[in-house]
Write an enzyme that holds these catalytic residues in place. Structure first.
Site, mmCIF file in Angstrom:
data_model
loop_
_atom_site.group_PDB
_atom_site.id
_atom_site.type_symbol
_atom_site.label_atom_id
_atom_site.label_comp_id
_atom_site.label_asym_id
_atom_site.label_seq_id
_atom_site.Cartn_x
_atom_site.Cartn_y
_atom_site.Cartn_z
ATOM 1 N N SER A 50 1.297 3.508 -3.356
ATOM 2 C CA SER A 50 0.787 4.531 -4.280
ATOM 3 C C SER A 50 -0.612 5.005 -3.917
ATOM 4 C CB SER A 50 0.741 3.969 -5.707
ATOM 5 O OG SER A 50 1.992 3.457 -6.069
ATOM 6 N N GLY A 73 0.825 -1.213 0.000
ATOM 7 C CA GLY A 73 0.000 0.000 0.000
ATOM 8 C C GLY A 73 0.853 1.254 0.000
ATOM 9 N N GLU A 133 12.208 -4.847 -2.799
ATOM 10 C CA GLU A 133 11.350 -4.975 -3.982
ATOM 11 C C GLU A 133 12.159 -4.930 -5.274
ATOM 12 O OE1 GLU A 133 7.963 -2.336 -4.006
ATOM 13 O OE2 GLU A 133 7.525 -2.730 -6.114
HETATM 14 C C1 FAD Z 1 1.578 -3.403 -12.938
HETATM 15 C C2 FAD Z 1 1.680 -2.417 -11.817
HETATM 16 C C3 FAD Z 1 1.582 -2.866 -10.515
HETATM 17 C C4 FAD Z 1 1.657 -1.957 -9.459
HETATM 18 N N1 FAD Z 1 1.504 -2.433 -8.180
HETATM 19 C C5 FAD Z 1 1.547 -1.569 -7.152
HETATM 20 C C6 FAD Z 1 1.346 -2.035 -5.812
HETATM 21 O O1 FAD Z 1 1.139 -3.231 -5.582
HETATM 22 N N2 FAD Z 1 1.361 -1.134 -4.811
HETATM 23 C C7 FAD Z 1 1.611 0.199 -5.023
HETATM 24 O O2 FAD Z 1 1.662 0.939 -4.050
HETATM 25 N N3 FAD Z 1 1.783 0.684 -6.283
HETATM 26 C C8 FAD Z 1 1.763 -0.172 -7.343
HETATM 27 N N4 FAD Z 1 1.936 0.298 -8.624
HETATM 28 C C9 FAD Z 1 2.042 1.741 -8.838
HETATM 29 C C10 FAD Z 1 3.424 2.228 -9.259
HETATM 30 O O3 FAD Z 1 4.332 2.127 -8.183
HETATM 31 C C11 FAD Z 1 3.243 3.668 -9.735
HETATM 32 O O4 FAD Z 1 2.489 3.609 -10.931
HETATM 33 C C12 FAD Z 1 4.555 4.350 -10.006
HETATM 34 O O5 FAD Z 1 5.247 4.569 -8.803
HETATM 35 C C13 FAD Z 1 4.357 5.686 -10.729
HETATM 36 O O6 FAD Z 1 3.451 6.488 -10.038
HETATM 37 P P1 FAD Z 1 2.224 7.164 -10.810
HETATM 38 O O7 FAD Z 1 1.462 6.103 -11.513
HETATM 39 O O8 FAD Z 1 1.502 8.019 -9.824
HETATM 40 O O9 FAD Z 1 2.884 8.080 -11.941
HETATM 41 P P2 FAD Z 1 3.529 9.507 -11.722
HETATM 42 O O10 FAD Z 1 4.388 9.516 -10.516
HETATM 43 O O11 FAD Z 1 2.461 10.536 -11.839
HETATM 44 O O12 FAD Z 1 4.462 9.585 -12.988
HETATM 45 C C14 FAD Z 1 3.981 9.890 -14.310
HETATM 46 C C15 FAD Z 1 5.192 10.101 -15.204
HETATM 47 O O13 FAD Z 1 5.929 11.272 -14.750
HETATM 48 C C16 FAD Z 1 7.283 10.924 -14.510
HETATM 49 N N5 FAD Z 1 7.793 11.634 -13.337
HETATM 50 C C17 FAD Z 1 7.207 11.749 -12.127
HETATM 51 N N6 FAD Z 1 8.003 12.461 -11.293
HETATM 52 C C18 FAD Z 1 9.114 12.777 -11.995
HETATM 53 C C19 FAD Z 1 10.295 13.498 -11.666
HETATM 54 N N7 FAD Z 1 10.491 14.024 -10.461
HETATM 55 N N8 FAD Z 1 11.229 13.619 -12.629
HETATM 56 C C20 FAD Z 1 11.045 13.089 -13.864
HETATM 57 N N9 FAD Z 1 9.933 12.418 -14.230
HETATM 58 C C21 FAD Z 1 8.983 12.258 -13.304
HETATM 59 C C22 FAD Z 1 7.254 9.436 -14.201
HETATM 60 O O14 FAD Z 1 8.530 8.841 -14.443
HETATM 61 C C23 FAD Z 1 6.195 8.938 -15.140
HETATM 62 O O15 FAD Z 1 6.719 8.725 -16.429
HETATM 63 C C24 FAD Z 1 1.859 -0.576 -9.703
HETATM 64 C C25 FAD Z 1 1.975 -0.126 -11.021
HETATM 65 C C26 FAD Z 1 1.878 -1.019 -12.068
HETATM 66 C C27 FAD Z 1 1.998 -0.495 -13.460
#
Ligand code: FAD
Length: 397
Positions: free
Chosen positions: A132, A130, A248
């Site tokens: 994101s 937990g 992880e």
């Molecule tokens: C298959 C899958 C399983 C997952 N399972 C889990 C889970 O079990 N538990 C959990 O907690 N999460 C999980 N996640 C979530 C995952 O950890 C997040 O999707 C990831 O951390 C990115 O966060 P976000 O989706 O909010 O994208 P954002 O953080 O909004 O990012 C969007 C884009 O902006 C870029 N970006 C953001 N900040 C910066 C920066 N400072 N500099 C440059 N570029 C930047 C990112 O690289 C990305 O390309 C899962 C995701 C997937 C796809």
């Protein structure tokens, strides 16, 4: 099957496990189609996890005292490598074994260790991560889910998202705010062990591009948790979650996500007696690249096993691994299309020459990995975030 790409030899005692695991998987995976196996650590099968647990193959490197196998990190590497390369449906216990149990062993109370870890090792207790939230992905320190102290423990309000297996798991380890405001960032965060059956929790699965539903939204509406839900110390959530992310990211998961596709394509080349030089050169390039990444992954395992925290190195392997894994389905699709175009040209020139038919199972596996591959550079930390970590680790920022 491709033999272990052994530029980097593993200790003999660890290698000795490989044949047993292969024998077990030959039987357990018999008849499972390649497109199903391609899901591997997203393939949920509680019975399969229990069968692994019964063999002592969950928590292989965890202490015997808590139900683990007491083996070293290399033995676990061999086991994990075989499971992933064959596409075993390991998702049910994956998170619990990889990070939740090690986290509890590092930060939990004795009662928490005794309650959770043996059940994880038996393949009977599954965990979700937990971290994101809708407004907190890469910027994890801005989590808003809040736990307020009460007389009996904590009252939880907020939301998590993208939570893998939330709908099948027994517990979640969540990063939440226990004091201060979101602007306080890393300060005031804690980790809670949440029984996902507690009243006030709603779990809504999300369908991905492939039609699978492996992750969910999780809502907490005034969920009452006992004092013992806290793992580690109040306010130390950031330091703890950083350690959890190291668990992880440091395994070989990030180099084997397209392995079943690669194996299925190579089997097709063999069966069709292909002598297409472009396809053979591509196979060679992918395998050499994978072998190098595997050596790096073994080195990360060695460092982590010796008590280090190779965050920069693990991020590098994940970033390079992801790059290869995302390019693999595109390259294989191109190779198949080019070979088909040339063989249909030859067939029409020379009556009687049949076009080689591409097996439907290979095409289904290719379609699945092609659609799923974009997630490789999101899950477990995005490409940009990992590159930032690598730059910091190298002293460049
Ligand atoms: C298959 C899958 C399983 C997952 N399972 C889990 C889970 O079990 N538990 C959990 O907690 N999460 C999980 N996640 C979530 C995952 O950890 C997040 O999707 C990831 O951390 C990115 O966060 P976000 O989706 O909010 O994208 P954002 O953080 O909004 O990012 C969007 C884009 O902006 C870029 N970006 C953001 N900040 C910066 C920066 N400072 N500099 C440059 N570029 C930047 C990112 O690289 C990305 O390309 C899962 C995701 C997937 C796809």
């Amino acid at each position: 099957m491709i033999e272990p790409l052994s530029l980097q030899p593993l200790p003999e005692a660890a290698e000795a496990l490989r044949a047993d695991v292969r024998r077990f998987l030959d039987e357990a995976l018999a008849g499972m189609s390649a497109d199903r196996r391609a899901r591997s650590w997203l393939g949920f099968d509680a019975e399969f996890s229990r069968a692994l647990g019964a063999r002592g193959w969950i928590g292989l490197a965890l202490p015997r005292e808590y139900g683990g196998g007491g083996r070293d990190a290399f033995a676990r590497f061999v086991l994990v490598e075989e499971l992933l390369a064959r596409g075993a449906p390991v998702s049910a216990h994956w998170i619990a074994e990889r990070q939740s149990a090690p986290m509890i062993l590092r930060y939990g109370t004795e009662a928490q260790k005794r309650f959770f870890v043996p059940a994880v090792c038996r393949g009977e207790l599954f965990f979700a991560i937990g971290m994101s939230e809708p407004q907190a992905g890469s910027d994890l320190a801005s989590v808003r889910t809040r736990a307020t102290p009460t007389a009996s423990g904590w009252r939880l309000k907020g939301q998590k998202i993208w939570t893998t297996n939330a709908d099948h798991s027994h517990y979640m380890i969540a990063l939440v705010r226990t004091s201060g405001a979101p602007e306080d960032r890393q300060r005031g965060l804690s980790q809670l062990l949440i029984d996902l059956k507690t009243p006030g929790i709603t779990i809504r699965p999300i369908e991905d591009l492939t039609g699978d539903r492996h992750f969910s939204e999780v809502f907490f509406d005034d969920v009452d948790l006992p004092h013992e839900a806290l793992v580690g110390s109040e306010g130390s959530g950031w330091e703890q979650v950083t350690a959890e992310l190291a668990f992880e990211r440091s395994g070989p998961e990030r180099i084997y996500s397209s392995m079943v596709l690669l194996e299925t394509w190579l089997a097709f080349l063999r069966d069709s007696k292909s002598d297409d030089p472009a396809a053979l050169a591509l196979a060679g390039r992918i395998l050499v690249h994978k072998a190098t990444l595997r050596s790096m992954s073994v080195a990360v395992t060695a460092k982590a096993g010796a008590g280090g925290s190779p965050m920069t190195e693990a991020s590098l392997v994940k970033d390079l691994g992801t790059e290869l894994e995302q390019s693999t389905p595109i390259a294989i699709a191109d190779a198949i299309a080019t070979a088909q175009a040339s063989s249909s040209g030859k067939a029409s020139e020379k009556a009687g020459d049949a076009e080689t038919e591409v097996p439907a199972e290979l095409l289904r596996t290719l379609a699945y990995i092609t659609q799923f591959a974009p997630t490789f550079s999101l899950r477990g930390g995005t490409r940009e975030v990992l590159r930032g970590l690598i730059a910091r680790g190298l002293g460049l920022r």
